[in-house]
Design a protein around this motif. Structure first.
Motif, PDB file in Angstrom:
ATOM      1  N   ASN A  82      -9.960   4.314  -5.845  1.00  0.00           N
ATOM      2  CA  ASN A  82      -8.870   3.403  -5.491  1.00  0.00           C
ATOM      3  C   ASN A  82      -9.424   2.116  -4.898  1.00  0.00           C
ATOM      4  N   ALA A 137       0.822  -1.207   0.000  1.00  0.00           N
ATOM      5  CA  ALA A 137       0.000   0.000   0.000  1.00  0.00           C
ATOM      6  C   ALA A 137       0.854   1.254   0.000  1.00  0.00           C
ATOM      7  N   TYR A 176      -3.216  -2.127  -2.493  1.00  0.00           N
ATOM      8  CA  TYR A 176      -4.244  -1.102  -2.331  1.00  0.00           C
ATOM      9  C   TYR A 176      -3.568   0.241  -2.546  1.00  0.00           C
ATOM     10  N   PHE A 177      -3.710   0.777  -3.784  1.00  0.00           N
ATOM     11  CA  PHE A 177      -3.065   2.064  -4.076  1.00  0.00           C
ATOM     12  C   PHE A 177      -3.529   2.694  -5.379  1.00  0.00           C
ATOM     13  N   HIS A 181      -3.713   4.933   2.075  1.00  0.00           N
ATOM     14  CA  HIS A 181      -3.994   3.502   1.970  1.00  0.00           C
ATOM     15  C   HIS A 181      -3.496   2.710   3.175  1.00  0.00           C
TER      16      HIS A 181
END
Length: 276
Positions: free
Chosen positions: A234, A43, A91-92, A48
């Protein structure tokens, strides 16, 4: 305490140059093959990793999820690490960026659930409004394909430039049809745009990097991307085939929970917007 592994840009840049989908070394496939171990998620630090840390500290244990967060400061290695199995998810990023990345790099990353939007903004240390930009002013924009196009669309949506008809998610400065102020554009790695503010007249900065630089998008941006019908949400992403990993399903549910929505709204005050 945050249980994160911080990866520096310098180290990651070296790894990116040897892009054999071996971004994180000898742990190949370990993160995604053993679903009984912790789910390791790559992340960006802000927001995030902060959101993931909230989940880890407040929600994961009750849900039976062992979550480990690894912070990355670039937009390449999280995907290469997910592809080679060094991490189980990332997650980004947003859909246009992922589509472009998969196409260019032959990776097989897919979205799982959209969590939030970080509005892109135009910032300046030298002028108080976009109208105050002088003729010949220099604007820094991200140099990756999707974010440069996104930056130019932001400027066009606010009447600063006009793009050619049909300019899409791969638009560059060559697609500018009208530039009434004869603006000059400085293309930089997205992470470097906040640092350019003392050297240019204005810069278009991604929301996560703006927040890391202590900018408040909802307050400080000269112009800010609209959240309405915005395709740049996102999301949590995995390598194709890992969508049904029970750990991933648990995390997806937690990331779209009422508790996370409240955390985002309270902590970021409109600079990060829940997308669920």
């Amino acid at each position: 305490m945050r249980n994160t592994a911080k990866i520096t840009t310098a180290v990651l840049a070296a790894g990116a140059l040897t892009f054999g989908l071996t971004a994180c070394g000898s742990d190949k496939d370990s993160a995604s093959s053993d679903t009984s171990g912790p789910l390791i998620v790559a992340a960006s630090p802000t927001p995030h990793a902060e959101i993931l840390d909230y989940v880890k500290d407040n929600l994961a244990k009750k849900a039976g999820l062992d979550l480990e967060v690894k912070e990355f400061t670039d937009y390449v290695t999280p995907n290469t690490a997910t592809e080679d199995g060094s991490v189980g998810a990332n997650y980004f990023q947003n859909q246009p960026y992922l589509d472009d990345f998969n196409k260019k790099n032959g990776t097989h990353i897919v979205p799982v659930v959209t969590v939030h939007l970080e509005p892109l903004g135009l910032y300046s240390h030298k002028v108080k409004s976009a109208d105050a930009l002088k003729s010949g002013a220099t604007i820094a924009v991200p140099n990756d394909t999707v974010n440069e196009a996104r930056a130019l669309k932001l400027l066009a949506a606010n009447g600063i430039i006009t793009l050619k008809d049909g300019a899409g998610n791969d638009a560059t400065t060559k697609d500018i049809a009208k530039n009434p102020k004869n603006l000059k554009f400085k293309e930089l790695e997205a992470a470097q745009t906040p640092r350019s503010l003392d050297d240019v007249d204005a810069a278009v900065i991604n929301g996560n990097y703006a927040i890391e630089a202590d900018l408040k998008p909802a307050k400080d941006a000269l112009v800010l991307e609209s959240a309405t019908n915005n395709p740049y949400g996102n999301f949590l992403a995995v390598k194709k085939g890992n969508e049904d990993d029970p750990r991933v399903k648990k995390l997806a549910k937690l990331l779209t929970s009422p508790e996370v929505k409240k955390f985002i709204e309270d902590k970021y005050a409109g600079s990060v917007i829940p997308s669920f």
